[in-house]
Write a protein that holds these residues in place. Structure first.
Motif: not given
Length: 155
Positions: A97-117
């Protein structure tokens, strides 16, 4: 046996009858399948935050919002996660399945296929089916985000 053009064209309406009749039959079948899918689909509903049950494994908090099938057949799952500083819900992984993240508060690092943001409040991220992905809180305060999962295995 040879056939004249006149005879050939006189047979044309008979040859076209299945093309004219069958789509209506298929449409009826499609409507019946669609109706059956809607009967098993999640109903319209509301999910007040204060009524969402909380799970708290490994220092994280999870609130399951909804889970089920849409009227169009896709599986859908939505939950809210709150991670403490430095926390991650699990190691990077992938699934159908596919996933989507909606950031409400704070700071996260999302890594997809080795690329971080790094993402902050109001940001969104998306991982396509089978893309390896992981998320962690890289801030100094708790990070809260919603996960929306769509597709096989989401429900």
């Amino acid at each position: 046996m040879s056939v004249t053009r006149r005879e050939l064209f006189s047979m044309l309406p008979v040859a076209l009858v299945p093309a004219i009749v069958l789509p209506e039959e298929f449409a009826g079948q499609e409507m019946a399948e669609e109706s059956a899918g809607q009967e098993n689909a999640m109903p319209s509903a509301v999910y007040p935050f204060e009524k969402l049950p909380v799970r708290a494994p490994n220092g994280a908090q999870f609130r399951d919002v909804l889970k089920g099938k849409l009227a169009t057949g896709e599986s859908l799952e939505v939950h809210e996660t709150t991670l403490p500083p430095g926390g991650a819900p699990h190691p990077p992984h992938h699934h159908v399945h596919s996933e989507m993240w909606l950031i409400r508060e704070g700071t996260v690092e999302l890594t997809i296929n080795g690329e971080s943001h790094q993402l902050g409040p109001g940001s969104a991220g998306f991982a396509h089916s089978n893309d390896e992905h992981g998320i962690k809180n890289v801030g100094t305060t708790p990070a809260t985000y919603f996960v929306v999962a769509v597709g096989p295995g989401a429900s």
